[in-house]
Design an enzyme around this catalytic site. Structure first.
Site, short mmCIF file in Angstrom:
data_model
loop_
_atom_site.label_atom_id
_atom_site.label_comp_id
_atom_site.label_asym_id
_atom_site.label_seq_id
_atom_site.Cartn_x
_atom_site.Cartn_y
_atom_site.Cartn_z
N TYR A 195 0.87 -1.17 0.00
CA TYR A 195 0.00 0.00 0.00
C TYR A 195 0.91 1.22 0.00
O TYR A 195 2.10 1.12 -0.28
CB TYR A 195 -0.93 -0.08 1.22
CG TYR A 195 -2.12 0.84 1.21
CD1 TYR A 195 -2.92 0.97 0.07
CD2 TYR A 195 -2.48 1.56 2.34
CE1 TYR A 195 -4.03 1.79 0.07
CE2 TYR A 195 -3.60 2.38 2.35
CZ TYR A 195 -4.36 2.51 1.21
OH TYR A 195 -5.46 3.32 1.20
N ARG A 199 -5.23 9.48 -11.59
CA ARG A 199 -4.70 10.27 -10.47
C ARG A 199 -4.18 9.30 -9.40
O ARG A 199 -4.79 9.09 -8.38
CB ARG A 199 -5.81 11.15 -9.89
CG ARG A 199 -5.31 12.21 -8.90
CD ARG A 199 -6.43 12.66 -8.00
NE ARG A 199 -6.90 11.60 -7.12
CZ ARG A 199 -6.32 11.26 -5.98
NH1 ARG A 199 -5.22 11.85 -5.58
NH2 ARG A 199 -6.83 10.28 -5.23
N LYS A 230 -5.57 -2.39 -2.92
CA LYS A 230 -6.75 -2.09 -2.12
C LYS A 230 -7.53 -3.37 -1.79
O LYS A 230 -7.96 -3.60 -0.65
CB LYS A 230 -7.66 -1.11 -2.87
CG LYS A 230 -7.11 0.29 -2.99
CD LYS A 230 -7.36 1.10 -1.74
CE LYS A 230 -6.92 2.54 -1.91
NZ LYS A 230 -7.21 3.37 -0.73
N GLU A 265 -11.56 4.18 -7.39
CA GLU A 265 -10.24 4.51 -6.86
C GLU A 265 -9.42 5.29 -7.87
O GLU A 265 -9.28 4.89 -9.03
CB GLU A 265 -9.50 3.22 -6.48
CG GLU A 265 -8.19 3.44 -5.76
CD GLU A 265 -8.38 4.04 -4.37
OE1 GLU A 265 -7.51 4.82 -3.94
OE2 GLU A 265 -9.38 3.71 -3.71
N ASP A 266 -8.88 6.42 -7.43
CA ASP A 266 -7.91 7.22 -8.19
C ASP A 266 -8.41 7.69 -9.55
O ASP A 266 -7.67 7.65 -10.55
CB ASP A 266 -6.58 6.46 -8.32
CG ASP A 266 -5.81 6.48 -7.00
OD1 ASP A 266 -6.08 7.37 -6.18
OD2 ASP A 266 -4.95 5.61 -6.80
N ASP A 278 -13.26 5.92 -2.53
CA ASP A 278 -12.39 5.92 -1.35
C ASP A 278 -11.60 7.21 -1.22
O ASP A 278 -11.36 7.68 -0.11
CB ASP A 278 -11.44 4.72 -1.40
CG ASP A 278 -10.62 4.60 -0.13
OD1 ASP A 278 -11.23 4.62 0.96
OD2 ASP A 278 -9.39 4.49 -0.22
N ASP A 279 -11.18 7.80 -2.35
CA ASP A 279 -10.40 9.04 -2.29
C ASP A 279 -11.22 10.17 -1.68
O ASP A 279 -10.67 11.07 -1.04
CB ASP A 279 -9.95 9.44 -3.70
CG ASP A 279 -9.15 8.35 -4.37
OD1 ASP A 279 -8.14 7.93 -3.80
OD2 ASP A 279 -9.55 7.90 -5.46
N ASN A 339 0.40 11.79 -0.12
CA ASN A 339 1.20 10.58 -0.30
C ASN A 339 1.98 10.66 -1.61
O ASN A 339 1.54 11.31 -2.55
CB ASN A 339 0.29 9.35 -0.34
CG ASN A 339 -0.37 9.07 0.99
OD1 ASN A 339 0.27 9.11 2.03
ND2 ASN A 339 -1.67 8.82 0.97
#
Length: 610
Positions: free
Chosen positions: A133, A187, A205, A277-278, A300-301, A440
């Site tokens: 992760y 992203r 994930k 995600e992303d 989730d973001d 991050n």
């Protein structure tokens, strides 16, 4: 020498050797004699099944299992215990010098030995999580083409319109799928557009679904929507695994994702949980709103980060004994993370009886264009309520000096943004200032833990998105918190999947934030750490999962018939089992049975009839 002469020579030699062997046996009675047997009717389990990633126990196969499954001799005589296998993996893991090399090793382990892999991850969460992760997975995604070793999920390209259901049905375990993590790779963390390399994020994930929440991996399917990439360096990379085209955009892009969502439901059922995600920030919010009433999905973001961020704010409330509505908060960055946290914070404050105006009056935004004011020409709809009627300022330091925030949250991927002056100003105005560097990986953090503690004279309550080591300051050991999404999404997914929820309402994320905020003990909180330790992530996921499942049942979102009091027992019964079971079916003894009647009388009757 002709073929027939070679054949005859071989037969003659074998016969000769056989005779010699028999002679030796007669002279040496201590030698083991070969038992005559017939093997042509033995039913063999295909070796591809026995040694598949799902069933392969490696040296943990017992001798009986090896013999009965016809794999005896294919591995050394040693039979290893669980502890011995973990020691072997741990030794290999630490033998690699770089984290990317460790990531590569774990990928090979995962593809060959599923249960052993999750045993290792669950036992060593604190060490392994930063590899599979954030932060290492981001770096791994930049070189994913080099690391690629085989099937890890489904790749759907922009050329597959009209065939998505067929592609999803190609997944070997399609009948088992209950959850999907999908990305288009635009992203990835703070690294930008990585295209098809983003599959590494979806894989990571979903592995946390299993390692932290006990969700069986057969139910999880990572998906990458390969709609191209605008990253020119990937177009020129000979190892890149995706389409070397510009990204699909506009209505064509939206239609592509619409078809994907419809194909998921048609293939796996309407109860399938879909985890976004992303995706790029504008697309992430657009899809979140677009599918709100149609599918069981979350981003989730936005929502996972929001739950973790709000939990941190509630933790500061616990330490300072000061209600959140009295804190002045700056969000540095106006992307999906900051917007999501601020929006959930607004919902939290309004649930306390505040009006929208009162809930937002102490919440400020700052981005690359400066402080968010009402005079700005173009403001995203979700941020309009946070815009302030104040003088424009381009400097974050000036804004901090002007409004004197007690909490600052960064999600900018701008390392060093929280300068010494900013931290010292906050510490001068507040006894325990809250500093969150969410970006991050660690190289993108707005400030380090050491800087936060040093410039605040040890007063800061510091948390980051990625792990930072403890800091020694004035004889005290200060442990930074890690505001990691792994504390939120595994538990929320566990609760949602347990009851086959039709939707994931906003209240689920509020519930998650409160459960997470309550997890650290009062002693831990007073020490300045507002998040659990990563090694406690399994317990956090279970606690949130149970609470989420009960809420969904009690509020009519559950399709599975389950009483709230039965949730814990159900989760424990159906969770992924980390320990090996027997590889052979159970056998049992029967009492001595009466013999069948003699066939002699039957045969005599038959002859008489003839």
């Amino acid at each position: 020498m002709s073929f027939f002469r070679v054949l005859n020579f071989g037969i003659t030699r074998r016969t000769s050797i056989s005779n010699t062997h028999q002679s030796n046996c007669e002279c040496s009675p201590n030698l083991i004699k070969i038992r005559p047997s017939s093997s042509h009717d033995i039913i063999r389990v295909p070796i591809e099944v026995v040694l598949s990633d799902k069933f392969n126990k490696s040296l943990a196969f017992t001798l009986e299992e090896r013999q009965r499954l016809c794999i005896h001799g294919l591995m050394p005589a040693c039979v290893r215990t669980y502890d011995e296998q973990m020691l072997a993996i741990e030794t290999n893991f630490h033998s690699f010098e770089s984290n990317v090399a460790r990531y590569r090793y774990l990928r090979a382990l995962r593809q060959g030995y599923e249960r052993m892999y999750f045993q290792f991850v669950s036992k060593n969460v604190n060490v392994v999580l930063p590899i599979i992760y954030t932060p290492t997975v981001g770096l791994a995604c930049t070189v994913y083409g080099m690391l690629y070793r085989g099937m890890t999920g489904i790749h759907i390209t922009k050329h597959d319109r009209g065939h998505m259901k067929q592609i999803l049905g190609n997944w070997p375990l399609a009948r088992e799928v209950k959850a999907i993590c999908v990305t288009d790779g635009q992203r990835i963390l703070g690294l930008g557009d990585l295209g098809a390399n983003g599959m590494g994020i979806a894989v990571g994930k979903m592995e946390l679904y299993t390692a932290l929440a006990g969700i069986p991996p057969r139910m999880c399917l990572p998906v990458c929507l390969d709609v191209g990439t605008n990253n020119k360096s990937l177009h020129e990379d000979p190892l890149y695994i995706g389409l070397r085209d510009e990204r699909l955009q506009g209505d064509e892009y939206v239609g592509f994702v619409d078809e994907f969502m419809e194909a998921v439901v048609a293939t796996f059922g309407s109860q399938t949980l879909i985890h976004f995600e992303d995706f790029a920030t504008p697309n992430a919010f657009m899809f979140l709103d677009r599918y709100q009433q149609c599918y069981c999905h979350f981003n989730d973001d936005i929502q996972g980060t929001a739950a973790v961020g709000l939990a941190g704010l509630l933790g500061i409330q616990r330490i300072t004994k000061k209600p959140l509505e009295e804190h002045v908060i700056i969000f540095a960055g106006a992307g999906s993370a900051a917007t999501g946290i601020a929006s959930l914070l607004k919902i939290e404050l309004m649930s306390r009886g505040l009006s929208e105006a009162d809930a937002t009056k102490n919440i400020y935004f700052y981005d690359q264009d400066g402080a968010l004011t009402t005079s700005r020409k173009s403001i995203p709809e979700l941020l309009c309520v946070f815009a302030k009627n104040m003088k424009e300022t381009k400097s974050l330091e000036e804004l901090v000096e002007q409004i004197k925030p007690s909490i600052i949250m960064g999600a900018t991927s701008a390392p060093g943004l929280f300068s010494e002056k900013i931290i010292r100003t906050m510490a001068a105005n507040h006894e325990r200032p809250g500093i969150f560097a969410f970006s991050n990986p660690t190289s993108k953090s707005e400030c380090t833990a050491e800087q936060a503690y040093k410039f605040s004279d040890g007063k800061a309550i510091y948390s980051a998105g990625s792990p930072f080591p403890p800091v020694e300051f004035n004889g005290k050991r200060l442990t930074p918190g890690q505001a990691n999404n792994c504390f939120a999404f595994p538990g929320m997914v566990l609760g949602t999947m347990t009851v086959l929820a039709t939707r994931m309402p906003d209240e689920i994320f509020l519930l998650c934030a409160h459960e997470l905020a309550k997890f650290p003990s009062n002693e831990v909180i007073q020490g300045g750490r507002i998040y659990p330790l990563v090694k406690e992530a399994n317990k956090v996921a279970y606690k949130i999962g149970v609470a989420a499942a009960k809420y969904l049942i009690e509020n009519g979102y559950a399709k599975r018939t389950l009483e709230p009091d039965d949730v814990e027992a159900y989760i424990k019964k159906h969770g992924y089992k980390l320990k090996y079971g027997r590889s052979l079916p159970e056998t049992w003894a029967y009492p001595k049975m009466k013999p069948n009647p003699s066939t002699a009388g039957h045969e005599k009757k038959q002859q008489t009839k003839k």
